[in-house]
Design a protein around this motif. Sequence first.
Motif, PDB file in Angstrom:
ATOM      1  N   LEU A  67     -16.187 -23.691 -31.747  1.00  0.00           N
ATOM      2  CA  LEU A  67     -15.763 -24.425 -32.939  1.00  0.00           C
ATOM      3  C   LEU A  67     -14.293 -24.119 -33.186  1.00  0.00           C
ATOM      4  O   LEU A  67     -13.851 -22.986 -32.970  1.00  0.00           O
ATOM      5  CB  LEU A  67     -16.574 -23.989 -34.161  1.00  0.00           C
ATOM      6  CG  LEU A  67     -17.906 -24.688 -34.426  1.00  0.00           C
ATOM      7  CD1 LEU A  67     -18.678 -23.934 -35.499  1.00  0.00           C
ATOM      8  CD2 LEU A  67     -17.680 -26.131 -34.853  1.00  0.00           C
ATOM      9  N   GLU A  69     -11.017 -22.917 -34.962  1.00  0.00           N
ATOM     10  CA  GLU A  69     -10.820 -21.863 -35.959  1.00  0.00           C
ATOM     11  C   GLU A  69     -10.023 -22.360 -37.156  1.00  0.00           C
ATOM     12  O   GLU A  69     -10.269 -21.956 -38.286  1.00  0.00           O
ATOM     13  CB  GLU A  69     -10.101 -20.663 -35.318  1.00  0.00           C
ATOM     14  CG  GLU A  69     -10.953 -19.893 -34.334  1.00  0.00           C
ATOM     15  CD  GLU A  69     -12.141 -19.207 -34.990  1.00  0.00           C
ATOM     16  OE1 GLU A  69     -12.044 -18.854 -36.186  1.00  0.00           O
ATOM     17  OE2 GLU A  69     -13.166 -19.030 -34.317  1.00  0.00           O
ATOM     18  N   ARG A  74     -11.647 -27.394 -38.190  1.00  0.00           N
ATOM     19  CA  ARG A  74     -13.009 -26.870 -38.200  1.00  0.00           C
ATOM     20  C   ARG A  74     -13.911 -27.704 -39.119  1.00  0.00           C
ATOM     21  O   ARG A  74     -15.048 -28.027 -38.760  1.00  0.00           O
ATOM     22  CB  ARG A  74     -13.001 -25.409 -38.645  1.00  0.00           C
ATOM     23  CG  ARG A  74     -14.365 -24.715 -38.537  1.00  0.00           C
ATOM     24  CD  ARG A  74     -14.261 -23.260 -38.989  1.00  0.00           C
ATOM     25  NE  ARG A  74     -15.511 -22.555 -38.856  1.00  0.00           N
ATOM     26  CZ  ARG A  74     -15.903 -21.891 -37.765  1.00  0.00           C
ATOM     27  NH1 ARG A  74     -15.111 -21.870 -36.696  1.00  0.00           N
ATOM     28  NH2 ARG A  74     -17.060 -21.259 -37.722  1.00  0.00           N
ATOM     29  N   THR A 116     -15.785 -22.297 -44.556  1.00  0.00           N
ATOM     30  CA  THR A 116     -14.555 -22.849 -43.983  1.00  0.00           C
ATOM     31  C   THR A 116     -13.576 -23.229 -45.088  1.00  0.00           C
ATOM     32  O   THR A 116     -12.365 -22.958 -44.986  1.00  0.00           O
ATOM     33  CB  THR A 116     -14.885 -24.078 -43.121  1.00  0.00           C
ATOM     34  OG1 THR A 116     -15.721 -23.676 -42.034  1.00  0.00           O
ATOM     35  CG2 THR A 116     -13.627 -24.734 -42.573  1.00  0.00           C
TER      36      THR A 116
END
Length: 206
Positions: A67, A69, A74, A116
């Motif tokens: 994924l 960063e 993200r 996130t």
Amino acid sequence: MGTTRGEIVAATLAVLDEHGLDGVTMRAVGARLGVQHNTVRWHASSKGRLLELASDELLAHCLDEPLPEAFPDRLRELSRRCRAALLSHRDAARMVAGVFAAEPRTLRFADSVIATLLAAGHSPRTAAWTHWSIFYLTLGLAQEQQAAQETAPALLPDQVPADTYPALAEVLPYIGPDNFDQRFEFALDLIIAGLPRGEGPAGWRS
């Protein structure tokens, strides 16, 4: 060896693909596995519970590595994976919309999206509401896309004559069951661009 919950969920998704959401029943899933519907009921006490488990299974691979960063890449990738999961089975978006699957994979996905946003410096409120905004965008557009595979366009030229609906007539090429990828990316970009500028890392731009 008895039938496992995983086998029950896999059979539910297979019935969903073959017969659509309305065809998913405890008996149909049991028949798919060659067992009595009471065996299905042992793992899922009702059709609603069965659909919760199947909905949770859809998100099984949304957090697979690698994924990105960096934010917002993200966030975009997680959102795209969620959409792909909803489109991976017939009527899956409608199924998910009809249940509240507070199950491990669903919760981990939500936790990852919100984490996130928090890591990018956004407030808890912004993080939570952004997640839900993107999720409902994704869910709604996926439902429209899956329905469009079985129905005619929702709006035809003769329904919006220019002398009566001039604005709709002008944008008609952009209305209807197509361009789903572009529409999703457009809306996702709007949400990200609209995040509060007082939050997030200094100098961040969408």
